[in-house]
Enzyme design. Structure first.
Site, PDB file in Angstrom:
ATOM      1  N   LYS A  37       0.842  -1.209   0.000  1.00 46.32           N
ATOM      2  CA  LYS A  37       0.000   0.000   0.000  1.00 46.32           C
ATOM      3  C   LYS A  37       0.872   1.253   0.000  1.00 46.32           C
ATOM      4  O   LYS A  37       2.063   1.187   0.326  1.00 46.32           O
ATOM      5  CB  LYS A  37      -0.913  -0.023   1.233  1.00 46.32           C
ATOM      6  CG  LYS A  37      -0.159   0.033   2.549  1.00 46.32           C
ATOM      7  CD  LYS A  37      -1.058  -0.336   3.729  1.00 46.32           C
ATOM      8  CE  LYS A  37      -0.289  -0.276   5.034  1.00 46.32           C
ATOM      9  NZ  LYS A  37      -0.981  -0.997   6.115  1.00 46.32           N
ATOM     10  N   ARG A 133     -10.321  -0.282  15.151  1.00 41.09           N
ATOM     11  CA  ARG A 133     -10.358   0.437  13.882  1.00 41.09           C
ATOM     12  C   ARG A 133     -11.305  -0.328  12.958  1.00 41.09           C
ATOM     13  O   ARG A 133     -12.467  -0.497  13.288  1.00 41.09           O
ATOM     14  CB  ARG A 133      -8.928   0.572  13.332  1.00 41.09           C
ATOM     15  CG  ARG A 133      -8.729   1.695  12.352  1.00 41.09           C
ATOM     16  CD  ARG A 133      -7.289   1.800  11.853  1.00 41.09           C
ATOM     17  NE  ARG A 133      -6.816   0.574  11.206  1.00 41.09           N
ATOM     18  CZ  ARG A 133      -5.634   0.457  10.623  1.00 41.09           C
ATOM     19  NH1 ARG A 133      -4.782   1.463  10.620  1.00 41.09           N
ATOM     20  NH2 ARG A 133      -5.287  -0.677  10.046  1.00 41.09           N
ATOM     21  N   TYR A 265      16.090  30.551   6.450  1.00 39.90           N
ATOM     22  CA  TYR A 265      14.902  31.193   7.020  1.00 39.90           C
ATOM     23  C   TYR A 265      15.022  31.310   8.530  1.00 39.90           C
ATOM     24  O   TYR A 265      15.397  30.347   9.205  1.00 39.90           O
ATOM     25  CB  TYR A 265      13.660  30.360   6.716  1.00 39.90           C
ATOM     26  CG  TYR A 265      13.139  30.503   5.302  1.00 39.90           C
ATOM     27  CD1 TYR A 265      12.780  31.740   4.788  1.00 39.90           C
ATOM     28  CD2 TYR A 265      12.999  29.378   4.494  1.00 39.90           C
ATOM     29  CE1 TYR A 265      12.295  31.851   3.490  1.00 39.90           C
ATOM     30  CE2 TYR A 265      12.509  29.482   3.206  1.00 39.90           C
ATOM     31  CZ  TYR A 265      12.159  30.732   2.712  1.00 39.90           C
ATOM     32  OH  TYR A 265      11.674  30.853   1.436  1.00 39.90           O
ATOM     33  N   MET A 313      11.652  24.461   1.580  1.00 36.28           N
ATOM     34  CA  MET A 313      10.789  23.613   0.760  1.00 36.28           C
ATOM     35  C   MET A 313      11.599  22.802  -0.254  1.00 36.28           C
ATOM     36  O   MET A 313      11.323  21.618  -0.481  1.00 36.28           O
ATOM     37  CB  MET A 313       9.743  24.488   0.044  1.00 36.28           C
ATOM     38  CG  MET A 313       8.613  23.686  -0.568  1.00 36.28           C
ATOM     39  SD  MET A 313       7.371  24.702  -1.398  1.00 36.28           S
ATOM     40  CE  MET A 313       6.613  25.561  -0.038  1.00 36.28           C
TER      41      MET A 313
HETATM   42  C1  LIG Z   1      -0.260  -1.989   6.755  1.00 35.62           C
HETATM   43  C2  LIG Z   1      -0.872  -3.250   7.207  1.00 35.62           C
HETATM   44  C3  LIG Z   1      -0.082  -4.388   7.436  1.00 35.62           C
HETATM   45  C4  LIG Z   1       1.426  -4.389   7.365  1.00 35.62           C
HETATM   46  O1  LIG Z   1       1.955  -3.914   8.584  1.00 35.62           O
HETATM   47  P1  LIG Z   1       3.536  -3.886   8.811  1.00 35.62           P
HETATM   48  O2  LIG Z   1       3.727  -3.450  10.213  1.00 35.62           O
HETATM   49  O3  LIG Z   1       4.084  -2.876   7.867  1.00 35.62           O
HETATM   50  O4  LIG Z   1       4.031  -5.243   8.539  1.00 35.62           O
HETATM   51  C5  LIG Z   1      -0.738  -5.571   7.767  1.00 35.62           C
HETATM   52  N1  LIG Z   1      -2.073  -5.608   7.864  1.00 35.62           N
HETATM   53  C6  LIG Z   1      -2.860  -4.530   7.673  1.00 35.62           C
HETATM   54  C7  LIG Z   1      -4.339  -4.652   7.818  1.00 35.62           C
HETATM   55  C8  LIG Z   1      -2.287  -3.312   7.352  1.00 35.62           C
HETATM   56  O5  LIG Z   1      -3.073  -2.243   7.175  1.00 35.62           O
END
Ligand SMILES: *Cc1c(COP(=O)(O)O)cnc(C)c1O
Length: 376
Positions: A37, A133, A265, A313
């Site tokens: 992801k 969650r 800055y 930036m």
């Molecule tokens: C992101 C995620 C993972 C992976 O977690 P890591 O700590 O990066 O291994 C696993 N399961 C779900 C549901 C996630 O959202």
């Protein structure tokens, strides 16, 4: 490399090493999901997934269906689980690209089921075992299972949950409770006539620290990218993982400034001696955090050089006075490492993270799209 020299170098061999090393540590009796992801935690989802597919990963995990489409279009043929929820209008994307949705809301189940008509389709269901969650809460497992029977075209091929604190030895009892609640919920689904084949709760820290949580599949993100040095406690047994991402640029300009000169800055840094500074084209718009101002190093020619003044930036100023004095030197066009290693010096994403009160994941995810990823 032509053009602006700032880029993220992705070592796909290190990625493959991390998968193999984790497999050696965990063993072969589970399936492996690679979580890619958020553009592979900033590493480039497509290239990472293609390599991991070659290396034999069984499943891929994405947050949103659009990320799954990108993988399909690039030639990923293994199953892809959409870890996030589905929003109205995303059902077509899921079905059209053979993605597996995670379902925990009967309204979402109904929308999907309606779209499918008399076509049968694979889904995974998610139970919240204490994370608070996504997922239906564990005491509602039986109600949810019964509710799902209204949609016989949805085939529950998997069941999952997610850990809140698998990295924290102080919360191991809670993690145990999550495992127990999960296994009970799976039992209830089986009792109600469902037969989920893929059963998974473990993320990277769970997979490493809690062999009792591995079930039938583990979901690895951070471990594959070599990003868990600030997640899994140092004293715990763990695979030997390598960082995959380096963040590098080049010296664009060098100038000499007298003692007492203000830099950047807010003039937050004043030289205490006659100094030489290097300007490097990287800033917070690239994902190099402003919070590193006056408190982080970079590496030039194996020499640690401090970030002086505010990170802006698009530009960062480095004090190369000592680097010049020790005879190593730095000149226009020399490589500058912001994350990575050279000789005896290494700067990890976790070091940048610690400085600004976060974890390495947020640093690599935050490297912006204007920074080209270069794969080696
Ligand atoms: C992101 C995620 C993972 C992976 O977690 P890591 O700590 O990066 O291994 C696993 N399961 C779900 C549901 C996630 O959202």
């Amino acid at each position: 490399m032509q053009g602006r020299p700032t880029h993220a170098r992705i070592d796909l061999d290190a990625l493959a090493h991390n998968l193999r090393e984790t497999k050696r540590f965990v063993g072969d009796d589970v399936e492996y999901m690679a979580v890619v992801k958020a553009d592979g935690y900033g590493h480039g989802a497509v290239e990472c997934a293609l390599r991991l597919q070659e290396e034999g990963v069984n499943w891929f995990g994405v947050a949103i269906p659009e990320e799954g489409c990108e993988l399909r279009e690039a030639g990923i043929t293994r199953p892809i689980l959409c870890l996030g929820s589905l929003f109205p209008g995303q059902e077509e994307i899921v079905v059209g690209h053979d993605l597996t949705p995670v379902i925990f809301d009967l309204d979402v189940a109904e929308a999907l089921s309606t779209l499918l008509g008399d076509r049968r389709y694979h889904i995974h269901v998610k139970v919240d075992t204490g994370m608070g969650r996504l997922g239906f809460r564990w005491p509602d497992a039986r109600d949810f299972a019964r509710g799902l029977k209204r949609f016989p075209n949805l085939n529950v091929t998997g069941m999952m949950s997610h850990f809140a604190s698998a990295d924290d030895p102080g919360q191991d009892a809670f993690t145990t409770q999550q495992i127990e609640r999960f296994e009970e919920a799976v039992g209830i689904f089986e009792d109600e006539g469902f037969t989920p084949k893929i059963v998974d709760i473990a993320n990277s820290p769970g997979s490493i620290r809690r062999p009792d949580s591995r079930e039938r599949m583990i979901r690895l993100g951070g471990a594959l990218y070599g990003l868990i040095d600030d997640i899994v406690p140092r004293e715990d047994a763990q695979p030997r993982l390598k960082p995959v991402l380096s963040l590098v640029s080049k010296v664009a300009f060098i100038k000499d400034v007298p003692a007492g000169a203000g830099l950047g800055y807010g003039q937050t840094f004043h030289t205490i001696r006659d100094s030489r500074v290097a300007l490097v084209p990287i800033g917070y718009a690239d994902g190099y955090p402003r919070g590193e101002s006056n408190s982080q190093n970079a590496i030039i020619n194996g020499c640690l050089v401090p970030v002086v003044g505010r990170v802006s930036m698009d530009w960062t100023i480095l004090d190369i006075t000592d680097c010049m004095a020790n005879g190593v030197g730095a000149k226009k066009g020399d490589e500058v490492i912001f994350i990575g290693r050279d000789g005896e010096h290494e700067i990890r994403a976790s070091a940048l993270a610690r400085q600004i009160g976060t974890i390495g994941y947020e640093i690599t995810c935050g490297i912006s799209p204007r920074v080209p990823r270069v794969f080696a």
